[in-house]
Design a protein around this motif. Structure first.
Motif: not given
Length: 111
Positions: A3-18
């Motif tokens: 992932a791009n340095k400015n973009q959070p990881s997929a795990e973080t994105q899923q946690e945030a969406m949840r």
């Protein structure tokens, strides 16, 4: 792919969406939920950065403490051993001189 340095990881994105879906209000649109999720992602990313920085600072402080402790040990040990051996060396010639004078006096006196 990384992932791009400015973009959070997929795990973080899923946690945030949840989290965003769990706190979703009635009548809230998907776009609003996505914006909330992005804000949560940024918060999580910022928190992770802060924790990394704290850990880095703690590691630096620990290394510095170890170095100082080693320096103190290195400087104190040689001084102690030199200080202990130096008086013995300086007393040896005087001791030998005294014994030789005592022997000379005894020789001259009892001859």
């Amino acid at each position: 792919m990384k992932a791009n340095k400015n973009q959070p990881s997929a795990e973080t994105q899923q946690e945030a969406m949840r989290i965003a879906k769990a706190t979703q209000k009635p009548g809230q649109t998907k776009e609003q939920t996505k914006l909330i999720a992005q804000g949560i992602e940024k918060g999580i990313a910022q928190y992770k950065k802060q924790q990394k920085e704290k850990k880095r600072q703690a590691d630096k402080a620990q290394k510095k403490q170890r170095r100082e402790k080693q320096q103190v040990q290195q400087t104190s040990l040689p001084e102690t051993s030199v200080a202990e051996t130096t008086p013995n060396r300086s007393m040896l010639p005087w001791l030998l001189l005294g014994i030789s004078w005592a022997g000379f006096i005894a020789y001259v006196t009892f001859r």
